[in-house]
Design a protein around this motif. Structure first.
Motif, PDB file in Angstrom:
ATOM      1  N   THR A   2       0.602  -1.576   0.355  1.00  0.00           N
ATOM      2  CA  THR A   2      -0.389   0.028  -0.301  1.00  0.00           C
ATOM      3  C   THR A   2       1.079   1.300   0.235  1.00  0.00           C
ATOM      4  N   GLN A   3       1.766   1.041   1.025  1.00  0.00           N
ATOM      5  CA  GLN A   3       2.866   1.646   0.675  1.00  0.00           C
ATOM      6  C   GLN A   3       3.235   2.150  -0.372  1.00  0.00           C
ATOM      7  N   VAL A   4       4.356   1.475  -0.816  1.00  0.00           N
ATOM      8  CA  VAL A   4       4.668   1.937  -1.785  1.00  0.00           C
ATOM      9  C   VAL A   4       3.749   2.428  -3.621  1.00  0.00           C
ATOM     10  N   GLU A   5       2.885   1.866  -3.400  1.00  0.00           N
ATOM     11  CA  GLU A   5       2.276   2.056  -4.699  1.00  0.00           C
ATOM     12  C   GLU A   5       1.286   3.829  -4.070  1.00  0.00           C
ATOM     13  N   GLN A   6       1.407   4.066  -2.870  1.00  0.00           N
ATOM     14  CA  GLN A   6       1.340   5.525  -2.776  1.00  0.00           C
ATOM     15  C   GLN A   6       2.123   6.399  -3.544  1.00  0.00           C
ATOM     16  N   GLY A   7       3.772   5.931  -3.767  1.00  0.00           N
ATOM     17  CA  GLY A   7       5.005   6.494  -3.880  1.00  0.00           C
ATOM     18  C   GLY A   7       5.742   6.656  -2.618  1.00  0.00           C
ATOM     19  N   HIS A   8       5.267   5.954  -1.403  1.00  0.00           N
ATOM     20  CA  HIS A   8       6.104   6.139  -0.605  1.00  0.00           C
ATOM     21  C   HIS A   8       7.401   4.709  -0.952  1.00  0.00           C
ATOM     22  N   GLN A   9       8.310   4.656   0.266  1.00  0.00           N
ATOM     23  CA  GLN A   9       9.487   3.358   0.216  1.00  0.00           C
ATOM     24  C   GLN A   9       9.612   2.599   1.259  1.00  0.00           C
ATOM     25  N   ALA A  10      10.088   1.981   1.121  1.00  0.00           N
ATOM     26  CA  ALA A  10       9.808   1.008   2.968  1.00  0.00           C
ATOM     27  C   ALA A  10      11.445   0.073   2.387  1.00  0.00           C
ATOM     28  N   PHE A  11      11.477  -0.674   3.486  1.00  0.00           N
ATOM     29  CA  PHE A  11      12.666  -1.235   4.248  1.00  0.00           C
ATOM     30  C   PHE A  11      12.392  -2.697   4.472  1.00  0.00           C
ATOM     31  N   ILE A  12      12.968  -3.571   4.230  1.00  0.00           N
ATOM     32  CA  ILE A  12      12.437  -4.950   5.416  1.00  0.00           C
ATOM     33  C   ILE A  12      14.322  -5.071   5.715  1.00  0.00           C
ATOM     34  N   VAL A  13      14.363  -5.959   6.491  1.00  0.00           N
ATOM     35  CA  VAL A  13      15.864  -5.749   7.581  1.00  0.00           C
ATOM     36  C   VAL A  13      15.418  -7.128   7.925  1.00  0.00           C
ATOM     37  N   TYR A  14      16.645  -8.285   8.277  1.00  0.00           N
ATOM     38  CA  TYR A  14      16.846  -9.201   8.405  1.00  0.00           C
ATOM     39  C   TYR A  14      18.537  -9.804   9.362  1.00  0.00           C
ATOM     40  N   LEU A  31      13.926  -1.993  -0.335  1.00  0.00           N
ATOM     41  CA  LEU A  31      15.212  -1.995   0.223  1.00  0.00           C
ATOM     42  C   LEU A  31      15.278  -3.834   1.159  1.00  0.00           C
ATOM     43  N   VAL A  32      15.928  -4.131   0.862  1.00  0.00           N
ATOM     44  CA  VAL A  32      15.795  -5.766   1.691  1.00  0.00           C
ATOM     45  C   VAL A  32      17.625  -5.601   1.835  1.00  0.00           C
ATOM     46  N   SER A  33      17.201  -5.390   3.534  1.00  0.00           N
ATOM     47  CA  SER A  33      18.988  -5.574   3.889  1.00  0.00           C
ATOM     48  C   SER A  33      19.479  -5.974   5.168  1.00  0.00           C
ATOM     49  N   THR A  34      20.487  -6.326   5.770  1.00  0.00           N
ATOM     50  CA  THR A  34      20.383  -6.633   6.899  1.00  0.00           C
ATOM     51  C   THR A  34      20.984  -5.006   7.860  1.00  0.00           C
ATOM     52  N   THR A  35      21.526  -5.630   8.872  1.00  0.00           N
ATOM     53  CA  THR A  35      21.456  -3.243   9.444  1.00  0.00           C
ATOM     54  C   THR A  35      22.665  -2.782   9.903  1.00  0.00           C
ATOM     55  N   VAL A  36      23.442  -3.287   8.304  1.00  0.00           N
ATOM     56  CA  VAL A  36      24.413  -2.098   7.948  1.00  0.00           C
ATOM     57  C   VAL A  36      22.857  -0.898   7.650  1.00  0.00           C
ATOM     58  N   ILE A  49      13.634  -4.305  -6.557  1.00  0.00           N
ATOM     59  CA  ILE A  49      13.986  -3.558  -4.683  1.00  0.00           C
ATOM     60  C   ILE A  49      15.797  -4.520  -4.651  1.00  0.00           C
ATOM     61  N   GLY A  50      16.066  -3.484  -3.853  1.00  0.00           N
ATOM     62  CA  GLY A  50      17.907  -3.638  -3.703  1.00  0.00           C
ATOM     63  C   GLY A  50      17.992  -4.209  -2.977  1.00  0.00           C
ATOM     64  N   LEU A  51      18.904  -4.969  -2.933  1.00  0.00           N
ATOM     65  CA  LEU A  51      19.965  -5.734  -2.078  1.00  0.00           C
ATOM     66  C   LEU A  51      21.084  -5.180  -1.138  1.00  0.00           C
ATOM     67  N   LEU A  52      21.478  -5.693   0.366  1.00  0.00           N
ATOM     68  CA  LEU A  52      22.510  -4.892   0.433  1.00  0.00           C
ATOM     69  C   LEU A  52      22.623  -5.626   1.828  1.00  0.00           C
ATOM     70  N   HIS A  53      23.710  -5.495   2.144  1.00  0.00           N
ATOM     71  CA  HIS A  53      24.199  -6.559   3.517  1.00  0.00           C
ATOM     72  C   HIS A  53      25.752  -6.469   3.841  1.00  0.00           C
ATOM     73  N   ASP A  84      15.644 -21.299  11.591  1.00  0.00           N
ATOM     74  CA  ASP A  84      14.820 -21.240  11.144  1.00  0.00           C
ATOM     75  C   ASP A  84      14.749 -19.537  11.264  1.00  0.00           C
ATOM     76  N   VAL A  85      15.721 -19.256  11.352  1.00  0.00           N
ATOM     77  CA  VAL A  85      16.307 -17.302  11.439  1.00  0.00           C
ATOM     78  C   VAL A  85      15.741 -17.309  10.159  1.00  0.00           C
ATOM     79  N   LYS A  86      14.676 -16.412   9.473  1.00  0.00           N
ATOM     80  CA  LYS A  86      15.277 -15.665   8.141  1.00  0.00           C
ATOM     81  C   LYS A  86      17.059 -15.301   7.441  1.00  0.00           C
ATOM     82  N   ALA A  87      17.244 -15.502   6.447  1.00  0.00           N
ATOM     83  CA  ALA A  87      17.907 -14.831   5.808  1.00  0.00           C
ATOM     84  C   ALA A  87      17.792 -13.962   4.995  1.00  0.00           C
ATOM     85  N   VAL A  88      18.940 -12.382   4.786  1.00  0.00           N
ATOM     86  CA  VAL A  88      18.182 -11.647   3.006  1.00  0.00           C
ATOM     87  C   VAL A  88      18.788 -12.481   1.911  1.00  0.00           C
TER      88      VAL A  88
END
Length: 381
Positions: A274-286, A344-349, A317-321, A296-300
């Protein structure tokens, strides 16, 4: 403590040993403070009128907390002893203004300033905002010319480095903003009078000392957005005077924080969509770069392909680690900042100093794997 007759005596003995440890630590810290204060430093007296014109030139009004800390810094600079202050305030509480004020006071009276940040992205961000804040007030006593402000990072060309090196020695550069590159030997100042360190917990004691040694008892202001309980701050940083920015500028919306169970994952993805469709951006952090079969922990890296092919096939989608070469990391962050992709899909960098105002939502996977300070830093993005 080894052969107690009663439990009560054992507890008393343990308390006594704990007291000794903290007492010796405090003595060491206070000795450092005494040594620091006993060294003379240049006094910087500034008129109330000059402060008023500086504040009036800003594009917003200051909070009570900012006014209070500006006053503390003004008194430190006028004291004749080197300032040694820790400025702690949430992301967005306006710490950069305090740094700009201190730089302006020192440089207006002939001194030079160094501003060190842990990453190139953050250094560039500070360069832009300080350039904007300090070269604004035309005719003000506290204005700097844009040519007197320079940026030094790992990406700076050798030609530009030479210009910076000479400008610092001649005193024509009043403010140098940069990364660890500021600590290198070729970088020498004609008259370094204030050193400012952002995200100070990312630097070691020796690194702070190296920066200080580039001047003669310069004033020191260290800043951090990580919340440090006051008792802990006095124990660990007892040699530093503590300023706390406990107020946000008006108009800031509070950050909403929600905990979702794995069954609610779809809901989280829907919020992002919803946020992206409104023109915003989002982070997913692993928490991890690559997963372990037994974990069973997910990895980036593993999840990136799934997100790309199944969940958000219609988004870039961007990838950063951390294992990526630094120039690749810089490129990904710059592209995300420039809105080249919405997710942007990322670790804590991204934990420190990533400023993407257009990003409105962050999803943190496996939040139990992060420390409280890390979560706080992430929330500040």
């Amino acid at each position: 403590v080894h052969y107690p007759q009663t439990t009560e005596l054992m507890v008393k003995a343990q308390n006594r040993l704990a007291f000794d440890e903290i007492f010796l630590l405090q003595l060491g810290v206070l000795q450092q403070k005494k040594n620091w204060i006993s060294q003379p430093s240049r006094k910087y007296i500034i008129s109330e009128d000059a402060i008023k014109s500086f504040v009036a030139s800003l594009p917003f009004s200051l909070t009570n907390a900012q006014n209070k800390v500006i006053n503390q810094v003004k008194n430190d600079l006028a004291s004749g002893s080197p300032m040694n202050r820790l400025l702690q305030g949430d992301v967005g509480s306006g710490k950069t203004i305090i740094a700009a004020f201190a730089i302006a006071v020192v440089s207006s009276q002939g001194g030079q300033a160094a501003f060190m940040a842990p990453t190139s992205i953050l250094a560039e961000q500070h360069y832009r905002s300080l350039l904007n804040l300090l070269s604004k007030p035309e005719g003000s006593d506290l204005a700097l010319h844009p040519e007197e402000i320079k940026l030094l990072t790992g990406n700076t060309s050798s030609q530009e480095r030479e210009v910076i090196k000479n400008g610092l020695l001649q005193g024509t550069i009043k403010l140098l903003i940069g990364t660890h590159a500021l600590l290198e030997d070729p970088i020498q100042f004609k008259d370094l009078q204030i050193a400012i360190i952002d995200e100070q917990h990312r630097f070691g004691v020796n690194q702070r000392a190296i920066l200080r040694q580039k001047g003669n008892n310069p004033h020191l202001l260290v800043m951090s957005a990580t919340p440090i309980p006051r008792s802990l701050a006095l124990t660990l940083y007892g040699d530093l005077d503590l300023s706390i920015m406990d107020e946000m500028p008006s108009g800031r919306k509070p950050v909403e924080t929600h905990i979702l169970s794995p069954l609610e994952r779809e809901r989280a993805y829907q919020i992002i969509r919803t946020q992206v469709e409104q023109g915003h951006q989002a982070f997913i952090v692993y928490p991890l770069i690559e997963g372990d079969e037994n974990d069973d922990v997910k990895a980036v890296v593993d999840d990136y392909d799934v997100l790309k092919s199944e969940i958000f096939p219609d988004f870039e989608i961007g990838l950063l680690h951390g294992k990526m070469p630094s120039e690749d990391k810089e490129k990904v962050m710059t592209d995300f900042h420039d809105r080249k992709y919405p997710l942007l899909v990322s670790t804590t960098v991204i934990e420190v100093g990533v400023d993407v105002p257009n990003a409105t939502v962050m999803m943190v996977e496996g939040a139990n794997r992060f420390g409280l300070a890390q979560l706080h830093q992430l929330r500040g993005r």
